[in-house]
Design a protein around this motif. Structure first.
Motif, PDB file in Angstrom:
ATOM      1  N   ALA A   1      -4.123  10.976   6.303  1.00  0.00           N
ATOM      2  CA  ALA A   1      -4.314  11.104   4.855  1.00  0.00           C
ATOM      3  C   ALA A   1      -4.121   9.749   4.211  1.00  0.00           C
ATOM      4  O   ALA A   1      -3.305   8.945   4.642  1.00  0.00           O
ATOM      5  CB  ALA A   1      -3.309  12.101   4.280  1.00  0.00           C
ATOM      6  N   ASP A   2      -4.900   9.533   3.188  1.00  0.00           N
ATOM      7  CA  ASP A   2      -4.736   8.320   2.396  1.00  0.00           C
ATOM      8  C   ASP A   2      -4.187   8.750   1.041  1.00  0.00           C
ATOM      9  O   ASP A   2      -4.699   9.708   0.446  1.00  0.00           O
ATOM     10  CB  ASP A   2      -6.082   7.621   2.239  1.00  0.00           C
ATOM     11  N   PHE A   3      -3.183   8.056   0.571  1.00  0.00           N
ATOM     12  CA  PHE A   3      -2.550   8.515  -0.674  1.00  0.00           C
ATOM     13  C   PHE A   3      -3.534   8.527  -1.837  1.00  0.00           C
ATOM     14  O   PHE A   3      -3.356   9.236  -2.804  1.00  0.00           O
ATOM     15  CB  PHE A   3      -1.331   7.652  -1.017  1.00  0.00           C
TER      16      PHE A   3
ATOM     17  N   MET B   1     -10.459  -0.099   2.534  1.00  0.00           N
ATOM     18  CA  MET B   1     -10.029   0.916   3.490  1.00  0.00           C
ATOM     19  C   MET B   1     -11.196   1.255   4.401  1.00  0.00           C
ATOM     20  O   MET B   1     -12.353   1.010   4.090  1.00  0.00           O
ATOM     21  CB  MET B   1      -9.597   2.182   2.746  1.00  0.00           C
TER      22      MET B   1
ATOM     23  N   SER C   1       2.752   3.752  -5.042  1.00  0.00           N
ATOM     24  CA  SER C   1       3.645   4.134  -6.139  1.00  0.00           C
ATOM     25  C   SER C   1       2.969   3.939  -7.488  1.00  0.00           C
ATOM     26  O   SER C   1       3.159   4.723  -8.412  1.00  0.00           O
ATOM     27  CB  SER C   1       4.916   3.287  -6.094  1.00  0.00           C
TER      28      SER C   1
ATOM     29  N   GLN D   1     -11.765   8.330   5.519  1.00  0.00           N
ATOM     30  CA  GLN D   1     -10.411   8.266   4.999  1.00  0.00           C
ATOM     31  C   GLN D   1      -9.541   9.412   5.480  1.00  0.00           C
ATOM     32  O   GLN D   1      -8.360   9.263   5.638  1.00  0.00           O
ATOM     33  CB  GLN D   1     -10.461   8.224   3.474  1.00  0.00           C
ATOM     34  N   THR D   2     -10.129  10.528   5.680  1.00  0.00           N
ATOM     35  CA  THR D   2      -9.307  11.664   6.081  1.00  0.00           C
ATOM     36  C   THR D   2     -10.064  12.510   7.094  1.00  0.00           C
ATOM     37  O   THR D   2     -11.221  12.820   6.903  1.00  0.00           O
ATOM     38  CB  THR D   2      -9.002  12.565   4.874  1.00  0.00           C
TER      39      THR D   2
ATOM     40  N   TRP E   1       3.821   6.990   3.544  1.00  0.00           N
ATOM     41  CA  TRP E   1       2.705   6.138   3.147  1.00  0.00           C
ATOM     42  C   TRP E   1       1.401   6.906   3.065  1.00  0.00           C
ATOM     43  O   TRP E   1       0.508   6.540   2.325  1.00  0.00           O
ATOM     44  CB  TRP E   1       2.560   4.993   4.131  1.00  0.00           C
TER      45      TRP E   1
ATOM     46  N   GLU F   1      -4.127   1.923   9.557  1.00  0.00           N
ATOM     47  CA  GLU F   1      -3.462   1.560   8.310  1.00  0.00           C
ATOM     48  C   GLU F   1      -1.977   1.890   8.392  1.00  0.00           C
ATOM     49  O   GLU F   1      -1.269   1.828   7.402  1.00  0.00           O
ATOM     50  CB  GLU F   1      -4.073   2.300   7.118  1.00  0.00           C
TER      51      GLU F   1
ATOM     52  N   ARG G   1       9.294   8.725  -3.745  1.00  0.00           N
ATOM     53  CA  ARG G   1       8.898   7.326  -3.679  1.00  0.00           C
ATOM     54  C   ARG G   1       9.267   6.604  -4.974  1.00  0.00           C
ATOM     55  O   ARG G   1       9.634   5.447  -4.987  1.00  0.00           O
ATOM     56  CB  ARG G   1       7.386   7.211  -3.477  1.00  0.00           C
TER      57      ARG G   1
ATOM     58  N   HIS H   1       1.820   1.868   8.586  1.00  0.00           N
ATOM     59  CA  HIS H   1       2.744   0.838   8.136  1.00  0.00           C
ATOM     60  C   HIS H   1       3.795   0.513   9.182  1.00  0.00           C
ATOM     61  O   HIS H   1       4.456  -0.499   9.117  1.00  0.00           O
ATOM     62  CB  HIS H   1       3.438   1.286   6.848  1.00  0.00           C
TER      63      HIS H   1
ATOM     64  N   ALA I   1       0.820  -1.210   0.000  1.00  0.00           N
ATOM     65  CA  ALA I   1       0.000   0.000   0.000  1.00  0.00           C
ATOM     66  C   ALA I   1       0.853   1.260   0.000  1.00  0.00           C
ATOM     67  O   ALA I   1       0.642   2.167   0.791  1.00  0.00           O
ATOM     68  CB  ALA I   1      -0.973   0.000   1.181  1.00  0.00           C
ATOM     69  N   CYS I   2       1.845   1.300  -0.862  1.00  0.00           N
ATOM     70  CA  CYS I   2       2.708   2.475  -0.916  1.00  0.00           C
ATOM     71  C   CYS I   2       2.167   3.497  -1.893  1.00  0.00           C
ATOM     72  O   CYS I   2       2.528   4.662  -1.846  1.00  0.00           O
ATOM     73  CB  CYS I   2       4.122   2.079  -1.318  1.00  0.00           C
TER      74      CYS I   2
ATOM     75  N   VAL J   1      -4.007   6.824   7.561  1.00  0.00           N
ATOM     76  CA  VAL J   1      -5.326   6.608   8.123  1.00  0.00           C
ATOM     77  C   VAL J   1      -5.174   5.683   9.333  1.00  0.00           C
ATOM     78  O   VAL J   1      -4.394   4.740   9.287  1.00  0.00           O
ATOM     79  CB  VAL J   1      -6.223   5.950   7.058  1.00  0.00           C
TER      80      VAL J   1
END
Lengths: 200, 807, 633
Positions: free
Chosen positions: B664-666, A192, A171, A196-197, B572, B628, B75, B630, A168-169, B625
């Motif tokens: 934050a979620d990417f 998820m 990229s 989320q935020t 992340w 989540e 990244r 890492h 879950a990076c 989040v």
């Protein structure tokens, strides 16, 4: 130092550079879709085709993988190249109609409509494979890959199920030229949480 | 070594993406003026071969020892630069990247190119300060000369030992069972797999014959000490007497899962209703059952649908063996219709020939066990049916055995109640991903059949052997970014060991008999959890230390305008989300300036305080989040520290909102942009902190308090531990803890201020003077001073019958 | 007694020198009685499906029961494909060489009774000359065989492919022994260069030059060199390589070992598609036998030369016949081509110098070394030396494998060897080079078949597929078929191929439905050109060939589809109607019975009629009618 010409401009390159890299160093623009600096070039999208000329003999090559050589005569715009690009854009427009990026890029090269029927109006993945290459080469986990072949080719995790190998990076999302991966990533990394935020 | 750092900055034009939006000339000019910048160059594409050649040339020509590349996403690109720069002598940690494209050039439509350049300069200066503050740590070579110790009694032990022998690696099998017991246990652990036992015996024989494999019989494990390359493990002596000690270069665990009988809710009685392992035993000791034998694959109903496949294979093998041995036995395999048949075409043919029935039921209605009958539903017609049975065989319940858990906990392999040993903390660094595989094998890692368990052992051994090969070739080095403990400062409190999830912390004999701590660099994931929590700041992340983070935060804060905000974003979550803003065609509030950190849990409270001290009016941390994260609960750790800062800000009379944590979620840049805007609005809505001497004094005191050992110990004691599944914010009683912590903070904050004031004045002060000076309550000041005097922190003298204090 | 059985008597010991090999051959030959009766049954794939195993079983059964004098105790030998596939199962009775076609188990008794015991042919099973109807007794008398120059195919059909002794008996491994003991690697390489042999896989790159390039790259880069057999023959209608691997696996292996010796390679791969299980089986047996005799593996023939090979199965992706895709497949990755701007002799398998040649090329090498480069160069024309195997299929009387010198004209192959098209007349066109080749019309029937001439005609040699078409083949339909094939087989890596082939096919679909325009033809050509220019690998760049050549030679037929909404060949279903000629119809009702949609009505013995609306144009009525009364328009 290798010496050759791009669009009649004299350029110099070190052995090992590609035509595309050399062109970019000299500020000559060549469009690309499946090329990204972070990963090895695959030469798949064929937008970066350039024409090599030597007398009457001409040949199209993918500049992202074609090594610079002494005495090349490279042209980045020509009728043959335009023909290739135009058809690729027309086909991409019909294949991935949901992608604004493709529309913008096609328009930049003068293609605004397509003669082909649209198959899936939601489709936005152009199958450039950048996501899979980043996952393998940069992240090193192989969480996503291409599946099937030809027109049935798709990108995803094995069996299209959330994959534990995924770290879950994100990229793949960052590298995706059309944003298609953003809509698929949750299928790879798993679900998820709802919220989320939020700021604390 | 006192040579000044030489930082090179390379500005990427990224075709038109950066050049077209940022005033590159201004940017370069300002970067050149930055202290420690020895070289600056603007390039069309630093990431392509021509660009990389240019960077290498600059490194060689200007003698650069660290570089900042201001371009795009670290990244994606960092790995390439790290690989390319290796032969220029720059290691991981000596290269930094600033995302000029996605954090500046493409996301601020409202700014002029020159303004964008101004923002870029701030980010670059922060990065330069970070690098300049780095004290390059050395990598050291690790050699593994001792044999590999295989622990845990699992059947994978034999496969691993065989693989090691093939590879020419010495190994020691520490077993508490003998071969016969091992084979006997297989019946219970892998029912219906008798056809593979011959293979196991062959492996056992090969292992026995190999001169490279040593076999010792041990009792329960007692202790493990040492680092990679030099472990010592002690076991109880099964014959009594002194414990057995084993020296090993590496340790791997081969742990088998165990099986239990299902509970009474399925009617298990050990007689007519049994589970598969019991059936296996009966088949080979007594013989096949007579009449209708029904295997109910009840894994879905038991809540473990993922094992239905295994149970079905077990039922198939057992059922087949029964029918082949007796014509008085009718076998039916009764399974949930969602579980696909695990048979090959050939096996289906055999199944038909043997007359084994496969009955699928609709899982919406749980089949009911009745005496001699099972009632069930079929999807098509909604009609309840009955399946008669004389012998009902249920799926076994798969668990991790006690012995396996003992070994796992000794080796710091993560285990959560009721779960298999698969939850190993492995998602931090991709190169760590395979590590679990390399040290843990067997069905306790993930329930599997016998051949898979053996294969796991073999695979793990291959990975371990690869590490040994590296060591033999002299290519095994500690990572560049790794936690290091300064044993002179370590007081042996053990907080780091408790917080560390990767199990890298080892106990060492300390000064004066105290037990200090050291880090096994090959196991450390470089997450920095322990370093940020160390009460004495004795532990630090080499090449990515808190000192560097403070320098970065300070340098950025100095540049910030009153309405602007300093932010930290994690790889992340936060930083990744910011990277993706431009891709989504969004704009971001330009007042936010983000510094990269691997994890917000790595940010020491001192770094946050430093940002506020050096000029930031608002600081925000962007983590993942919740749940989540890492790293080892980095977000929760970050939140604890932010909370502490909020308390300190309140004590000093500043707005608590000047520091915040966000998630934050990417893949949700929209949410991220909103969060950013929300916070920048809050800060812009406040008056900036007036940088008056009093306020600066308070900010200094906040900064000093964050370094206070007592405060830090209390804070780290309350951080979430790896084994805690839910974060409760505090250990025992949330409110009590908070009140106590608040009290201690207030005390230490006041004392810090007093100490600072006394130092600053240089001559003895009265209580009244100090109260005025610090703008505080006189009685409280008096109380604090008396306490400090009693602890010997201040000296009290009387002048003109008034008490005066001095340090 | 079959030679296979001799193996028990001959010591299967390692051969330590070339003398040992000569000795072994002599021993085998001594035990062979040239006058011994032998029944040779073709077990090539074509004959296998036509029922040759049943024939073999019948022979064994009948011979077991029959009391024959000991001196003529015959052996039954099964061989690889004898080439005349349309006539299978094929049986030859040695030593007379009496050739029987379409033998069924019930014929076996007659053969044993008449031919084996009394040496007389069974007339009804003999091949009849197409023109004269006269029965011909032996292979040599049949034009299909006697007009060919069988070089690669020489042993196929005469030896038992599963028996190494049978191969050694006919001179097998002689070339290897010669090379290893009397020639330096450089001499072997020079010999191959002098022979002028060009790669039989398609592009026709001179093998010697390829080998030379690889050796130079190997020395320059100081890397190992790999030799690879491309046995991933996937063209529709092509089965040359499969037959060679099935029928003469040792020749391929020997060629590979010779190549390895010439280039100093220690490791070879044979990439064979999994759809050739028999080929894989025979190659595996060949390798095992060769290893046992010390002809493969360490220290071959005690000369210190070490080489081993392994088989890799392709999983049936056509694109894996492309060199770089084949390499990625061997490397264990998805079989996708990679750009070939650095040649594979420099960077092939695992990034090392690699020589990939097709099965037929490798099978030629032992002959070149054995008989010399001059001999080889004397066959064919100067720049196109040697023979080439073609699989002749389609609308041709004699379907099968044909080997002729390069430069032989199309008409010789199709009309003389192939016996012309069924029903006589001119063939319409011939598709060479598989799906990526082109269609050559009848007017070029005298064109010599060699690499350069075919390329000039817009087609290519390819691996040697040759599909003959007659007037009932619609070029639009043919082009569509090949595009459909390639569309399915595209790996999907590059855009022009992945997307373009589908789009081209869609345009052709429109044509076949009668809804196209001349603008579409222009678009089609432009798109085809862009794919030729733009595609990543040869699959893509050559994919438009069938369309472009048919457009070039048969533009009228395209225009007929578009302008007149007609399919002149009567193939495109949307453009044709079936009707019944009332004069020819006898009213037998056979067609009405077969019609799946009950579109045919009529009284008995009265002319029937077809309801055009109900007709689904399946064409069964036409096939059923014995009186040619069903008309297509």
């Amino acid at each position: 130092m290798l010496k050759f010409r791009i669009n009649d401009i004299d350029v110099e390159a070190e052995p090992g550079w590609t035509v595309l890299e050399t062109a970019r160093e000299y500020g000559i623009e060549i469009p690309t879709l499946c090329f990204h600096e972070a990963v090895q070039a695959s030469g798949a999208c064929r937008l970066c085709m350039v024409e090599l000329r030597e007398g009457d003999w001409t040949k199209l090559v993918a500049s992202c993988v074609y090594p610079a050589k002494d005495g090349l005569n490279v042209y980045t715009e020509s009728e043959r190249i335009t023909n290739v690009r135009r058809w690729i854009f027309e086909m991409l427009l019909s294949e991935c109609p949901a992608s604004q990026e493709i529309r913008d890029m096609a328009a930049k090269y003068g293609v605004t409509s397509t003669r082909f029927a649209i198959k899936d109006p939601e489709q936005d993945c152009i199958m450039c494979g950048l996501c899979t290459r980043v996952c393998a080469e940069v992240v090193g986990v192989h969480a996503i890959a291409t599946q099937s072949r030809g027109v049935y080719k798709r990108i995803g995790s094995p069996f299209m199920k959330p994959n534990e190998a995924c770290v879950a990076c994100g990229s793949c999302v960052s590298v995706c030229p059309t944003g298609a991966m953003a809509r698929r990533i949750d299928l790879v990394r798993g679900k998820m949480e709802e919220n989320q935020t939020n700021a604390a | 070594m006192s040579t000044a750092p030489k930082v090179g900055v390379f500005l990427c034009e990224c075709g038109d993406k950066i050049k077209g939006n940022v005033d590159m000339g201004l940017l370069a000019q300002k970067v050149v003026e930055t202290p420690d910048v020895a070289f600056c160059k603007t390039m069309p594409y630093p990431c392509l071969k021509p660009g990389i050649a240019g960077i290498k040339k600059a490194i060689a020509d200007a003698g650069l020892d660290r570089i900042v590349i201001a371009g795009c996403s670290r990244r994606l690109m960092m790995k390439k630069f790290e690989n390319e720069m290796k032969d220029s002598g720059l290691d991981v940690g000596q290269i930094a990247m600033v995302n000029l494209r996605d954090h500046v050039a493409l996301v601020h439509p409202g700014l002029e190119p020159a303004q964008r350049a101004e923002k870029g300069v701030k980010l670059i200066r922060s990065s330069v300060a970070d690098l300049a503050a780095m004290v390059p740590g050395l990598r050291f070579q690790i050699s593994i000369e001792k044999p590999v110790l295989i622990m845990g009694d699992g059947i994978a032990t034999y496969a691993a030992a065989q693989q090691f022998a093939r590879h020419g690696v010495e190994s020691i099998m520490a077993l508490s069972l003998d071969d016969e017991e091992e084979i006997r246990l297989l019946h219970e652990r892998y029912p219906g797999e008798r056809q593979n036992f011959g293979r196991v015996r062959n492996i056992m024989k090969a292992v026995e014959e190999s001169p490279l494999v040593q076999r010792i019989t041990v009792g329960d494990p007692i202790a493990k000490n040492g680092k990679t390359g030099n472990y010592s493990v002690s076991f109880e002596n099964p014959e009594g007497g002194a414990p057995i000690a084993v020296e090993a270069g590496l340790i791997m665990a081969c742990l088998d899962g165990e099986m239990e009988s299902p509970g009474p809710e399925f009617g298990h009685n050990g007689d007519s209703v049994i589970c598969q392992s019991e059936a296996d035993e009966h088949l080979w000791t007594v013989g096949p059952y007579k009449g209708n034998v029904v295997f109910w694959i009840n894994d879905v109903e038991a809540g473990t649908p993922e094992f239905a496949h295994l149970s079905m294979r077990g039922a198939w093998s057992l059922g087949r063996a029964m029918v082949e041995r007796s014509d008085k036995c009718n076998v039916t395999i009764f399974h949930n219709q969602d579980t696909p048949l695990p048979l090959s075409a050939e096996e289906r043919r055999i199944s038909r020939k043997l007359g084994i029935q496969w009955v699928a039921y609709d899982g919406k209605i749980c089949p009911t066990v009745q005496a001699r009958n099972l009632t069930y539903l079929v999807k098509d017609d909604g009609l309840e049916r009955e399946l008669p049975w004389d012998q009902l065989i249920l799926s076994p319940v798969r668990v991790v055995g006690r012995h396996a858990i003992d070994v796992a906990s000794l080796l710091n392999l993560d285990h959560k109640e009721g779960r298999f040993l698969r939850a190993y903390h492995a998602q931090v660094r991709p190169e760590n991903v395979g590590r679990k595989e390399a040290i843990l094998a067997g069905s306790a890692a993930y329930p599997c059949d016998l051949s898979q368990a053996l294969a796991q052992g073999r695979r793990a051994a291959i990975k371990v052997a690869e590490t040994i090969d590296l060591s033999k070739d002299g290519k095994l080095f500690s990572p560049a970014i790794v936690s290091v403990i300064d044993l002179e400062k370590c007081i042996g409190c053990g907080q780091c060991e408790e917080l560390c999830e990767c199990g890298a912390i080892q106990v060492v004999e300390g000064i004066g008999g105290a037990f200090g701590r050291a880090v096994d660099p090959l196991i450390c994931t470089g997450g920095g959890t322990g370093a940020a929590a160390c009460p004495e700041q004795a532990m630090y992340l080499q090449n990515a230390s808190t000192i560097q983070r403070e320098a970065a935060a300070g340098a950025l804060a100095k540049e910030l305008a009153p309405g602007e905000v300093a932010a930290f974003g994690c790889t992340w979550g936060g930083y990744a989300a910011a990277d993706n803003v431009a891709k989504s065609g969004l704009a971001m509030d330009p007042r936010l300036h983000m510094i990269y950190v691997p994890c917000v849990g790595q940010i020491d409270a001192t770094v946050m305080a430093k940002a506020l001290l050096d000029g930031a009016n608002g600081v925000i941390l962007f983590g993942c989040v919740p749940e989540e994260c890492h790293h080892s609960y980095g977000v929760d750790h970050g939140w604890s520290r932010v909370n502490m800062l909020k308390k300190l800000l309140a004590l000093a009379g500043f707005d608590r909102k000047r520091i915040a944590l966000a998630h934050a979620d990417f893949n949700n840049p929209e949410g991220f942009v909103k969060t950013v805007e929300g916070y920048t609005e809050i800060i812009a809505g406040m008056e900036p902190i007036e940088r008056s001497p009093q306020n600066l004094e308070k900010l200094h005191a906040i900064y000093d308090t964050t370094k206070n050992s007592r405060v830090r110990l209390l804070l780290s004691a309350a951080l979430r531990r790896p084994w805690e599944s839910v974060y409760r914010g505090a250990q025992r009683h949330a409110l009590e803890y908070d009140q106590e912590f608040a009290g201690v903070l207030a005390e230490e904050f006041a004392q810090t201020r007093l100490t600072r004031a006394l130092k600053a004045q240089g001559e003895p002060q009265t209580i009244k003077d100090l109260a005025v000076h610090l703008d505080a309550d006189k009685d409280y000041i008096a109380e604090m001073l008396m306490e400090m005097a009693s602890e010997g922190k201040v000296n009290m003298i009387h002048k003109q019958r008034k008490a005066h204090f001095m340090v | 007694m079959g030679i296979a059985n001799l193996a028990e008597k001959i010591d299967a010991k390692r051969l330590e020198s070339s003398d040992d090999l000569v000795q072994l051959r002599r021993e085998i030959q001594m035990r062979q009685d040239p006058n011994q009766v032998q029944i040779v049954v073709c077990h090539g794939t074509g004959c296998l499906v036509s029922g040759s195993p049943a024939v073999t079983r019948a022979f064994k059964k009948v011979l077991g029961e029959t009391d024959i004098e000991a001196k003529v105790m015959p052996g039954v030998k099964t061989t690889g494909c004898q080439g005349f596939c349309s006539r299978g199962p094929l049986v030859t009775i040695m030593p007379q060489g009496i050739f029987y076609e379409r033998v069924s188990p019930k014929d076996v008794e007659d053969i044993v009774e008449q031919t084996v015991k009394n040496g007389k042919p069974v007339e009804r099973l003999l091949y009849k000359d197409v023109n004269t109807g006269e029965p011909l007794q032996t292979m040599d008398e049949i034009p299909f065989y006697n007009l060919q120059t069988r070089n690669v195919l020489k042993n196929i059909g005469t030896i038992d492919p599963t028996d190494i002794y049978d191969y050694i008996a006919v001179g097998g491994y002689q070339a290897l022994a010669k090379a290893l003991t009397t020639m330096t690697p450089e001499q072997v390489l020079e010999e191959v260069e002098k022979s002028g042999i060009r790669g039989r896989g398609g592009a026709g790159f001179p093998a010697g030059r390829k080998w030379r390039g690889a050796v130079q790259a190997k020395e320059r880069k100081n890397q190992p060199l790999y030799v690879v057999v491309n046995g991933d023959e996937g063209d529709p209608g092509a089965f040359m390589d499969g037959s060679v691997m099935e029928g003469d696996p040792h020749a391929v292996l020997e060629g590979l070992i010779l190549g390895a010796y010439a280039m100093g390679s220690e490791k070879g791969y044979m990439y064979v598609r999994a759809e050739y299980p028999l080929a894989i089986q025979h190659l595996e047996m060949a390798m095992a036998a060769a290893r046992e005799l010390g002809l493969l593996g360490d220290n071959i023939l005690n000369t210190g030369f070490c080489f081993d090979a392994q088989i890799n199965r392709g999983a049936g992706a056509f694109v894996c016949g492309e060199s770089t895709a084949l390499f990625t497949s061997i490397e264990g990755k998805a079989g996708e081509p990679r750009p070939k701007y650095v040649r594979s002799v420099e960077e092939g398998l695992w990034g090392c110098p690699t020589v990939l040649n097709n099965v037929e090329t490798w099978a030629n090498i032992p002959k070149i070394i054995d008989k010399g480069a001059e001999w080889y160069a004397s066959i064919g024309s100067p720049n196109n030396t040697g023979t080439k195997v073609f699989s002749l299929v389609g609308k041709v009387n004699n379907v099968g494998l044909v080997e002729v010198p390069l430069g032989t004209s199309l008409s010789t192959i199709i009309e003389d060897i192939g016996g012309g098209i069924p029903g006589g007349g001119e063939f319409k066109a011939v598709q060479t080079g598989g799906p990526s080749g082109g269609c050559i019309p009848y007017k070029h029937k005298d064109a010599p078949v060699d690499y350069d001439s075919l390329t000039k005609l817009g087609s290519m040699m390819g691996s040697g597929g040759m599909i003959v078409m007659d007037k009932r083949d619609c070029v639009v339909d043919v082009a569509r078929y090949f595009l459909k094939f390639l569309e399915e087989e595209s790996c999907g890596k590059c855009n022009p191929c992945r997307l373009g082939l589908t789009r081209m096919r869609e345009i052709l679909d429109d044509f076949s439905k009668g809804c196209g325009s001349e603008q579409d033809i222009e678009d089609l050509m432009s798109l085809a050109t862009s794919i030729q220019d733009g595609a990543l690998c040869a699959l893509g760049t050559s994919a438009p060939n069938p369309v472009l050549t048919t457009l070039h030679f048969f533009k009228d037929e395209y225009l007929a589809h578009i302008k007149d909404q007609k399919c002149p060949a009567g193939v495109c279903k949307d453009l044709i109607t079936y009707s019944i000629d009332p004069d020819a119809c006898t009213g037998c009702g056979a067609c009405a019975k077969q019609c799946p949609n009950n579109a045919i009505t009529g009284e008995k013995k009265e002319p029937h009629t077809i309801d055009t609306d109900a007709c689904i144009r399946c064409g069964i009525c036409e096939e059923t009618c014995k009186f040619n009364a069903v008309l297509v328009s």
